[in-house]
Write a protein that holds these residues in place. Structure first.
Motif, PDB file in Angstrom:
ATOM      1  N   GLU A 203     -10.515 -25.280 -36.929  1.00  0.00           N
ATOM      2  CA  GLU A 203      -9.179 -24.797 -37.274  1.00  0.00           C
ATOM      3  C   GLU A 203      -8.185 -25.951 -37.365  1.00  0.00           C
ATOM      4  OE1 GLU A 203      -5.996 -21.975 -37.933  1.00  0.00           O
ATOM      5  OE2 GLU A 203      -8.158 -22.060 -38.311  1.00  0.00           O
TER       6      GLU A 203
ATOM      7  N   ARG B 282     -10.024 -16.451 -35.559  1.00  0.00           N
ATOM      8  CA  ARG B 282      -8.627 -16.841 -35.321  1.00  0.00           C
ATOM      9  C   ARG B 282      -8.085 -16.185 -34.062  1.00  0.00           C
ATOM     10  NH1 ARG B 282      -8.194 -16.000 -40.962  1.00  0.00           N
ATOM     11  NH2 ARG B 282      -7.041 -14.053 -40.616  1.00  0.00           N
TER      12      ARG B 282
ATOM     13  N   THR C 129      -6.554 -18.405 -31.068  1.00  0.00           N
ATOM     14  CA  THR C 129      -5.134 -18.273 -30.728  1.00  0.00           C
ATOM     15  C   THR C 129      -4.902 -17.425 -29.489  1.00  0.00           C
ATOM     16  OG1 THR C 129      -4.882 -16.345 -32.189  1.00  0.00           O
ATOM     17  CG2 THR C 129      -4.453 -18.529 -33.132  1.00  0.00           C
TER      18      THR C 129
END
Length: 243
Positions: free
Chosen positions: A30, A101, A105
Motif C-alpha cells: 500500500e 485496505r 487501515t
C-alpha cells in the motif's frame, strides 16, 4: 514503509508461511503503490532489495525473492490484491482489495501484521487456524479468549467432565491429586503446581475476557497464546498417558 521495517530479520521472513508473509507485505504494498495504478511484483521487489531498502543480506536474496513471490501469489488467490482499475487489457499492476485496505487501515500495521511475534506453526493444532487469523486481524482479546476456551474444552473432554463444571473449578477437579489429569507418578508438590498453573491461566486470561473488555497488545497476546499452546500440549500428553 519498507518490508524490512516490518520484518527486520531475514531468517524470520523465510520461516513464514506464504499467508503469514503475504499479510505482512500488505502495508508495504500500500505504501509503495503508484496511486490508482497500483504496483507490479517486480516493482515491489525493487523496494525490498533496491537502494535504501534496508539490510537483508545479499547471500539469501534468491530465497527471499522466491518467498515474496509465493506470498504475492497467495495474496492474489485470497483476493487481497486485485488488478488495478483503468489500465485496460491484461496487466500486472495490483492494488489492495477492499478487505485488504480494511486490514491495513484498521490499526497500526506493526501491530496488526506482527507476524514475527506469533509464527503460525508454533500454535497448537486445534487453535492454529482460527486463533492465528484473529491475531493477524488485531483481535487480540478475542484470540486469547478463544485459545483459553479451547484449553477449557480440552480439559473437560480429557477428564470426562460435564458442561456444568467450568473455569477454575474445572481445573481444580481435573488436576487435583487423584484427578483424572493429575500425574500419579509426580510428587504431590508437582501435582499442586500443575493444577495451579491451569487455574491461574484460566482465571487470569479466560474468565476476565468473558466479563469485561480487555485491551491487549500484540506482544502480550502472543505470549498468552503460546501459554495456551503449552497447556494444550500438556492435556494432550496426559490424555495419551491415560490410554
Amino acid at each position: 514503509m519498507h518490508l524490512v521495517d516490518l520484518i527486520p530479520d531475514s531468517d524470520t521472513l523465510l520461516a513464514l508461511s506464504p499467508e503469514e508473509l503475504g499479510l505482512a507485505m500488505l502495508p508495504s504494498i500500500e505504501a509503495w503503490k503508484d496511486g490508482a495504478h497500483g504496483i507490479e511484483l517486480s516493482r515491489f521487489l525493487s523496494t525490498v532489495f533496491g537502494p535504501g531498502a534496508g539490510n537483508y543480506p545479499s547471500g539469501n536474496r534468491t530465497e527471499i525473492s522466491d518467498a515474496l513471490r509465493e506470498a504475492w501469489a497467495w495474496l492474489e488467490g485470497a483476493a487481497l490484491i486485485i488488478s488495478a482499475p483503468g489500465l485496460g487489457g491484461i496487466h500486472p499492476n495490483r492494488v489492495l482489495s477492499r478487505r485488504a485496505r480494511q486490514l491495513v487501515t484498521g490499526g497500526d500495521p506493526r501491530g496488526t501484521f506482527a507476524v514475527r511475534s506469533l509464527p503460525k506453526m508454533q500454535l497448537f493444532e486445534s487453535i492454529r487456524e482460527d486463533v492465528w487469523h484473529l491475531f493477524q486481524r488485531g483481535k487480540y482479546d478475542t484470540a486469547v479468549f478463544e485459545a483459553m476456551k479451547a484449553v477449557e474444552i480440552a480439559v473437560r473432554e480429557a477428564g470426562g467432565f460435564g458442561p456444568d463444571l467450568v473455569g477454575v473449578g474445572l481445573m481444580s477437579e481435573a488436576f487435583k491429586a487423584g484427578g483424572p489429569l493429575a500425574d500419579p507418578d509426580a510428587e504431590r508438590g508437582e501435582q499442586v503446581a500443575l493444577m495451579n498453573l491451569f487455574q491461574g491461566a484460566i482465571g487470569s486470561f479466560k474468565n476476565p475476557h468473558s466479563h469485561r473488555k480487555v485491551a491487549l497488545g500484540p506482544d502480550e497476546a502472543a505470549e498468552i497464546l503460546l501459554l495456551a499452546t503449552h497447556l494444550l500440549r500438556i492435556v494432550a500428553w496426559r490424555r495419551m498417558m491415560m490410554t
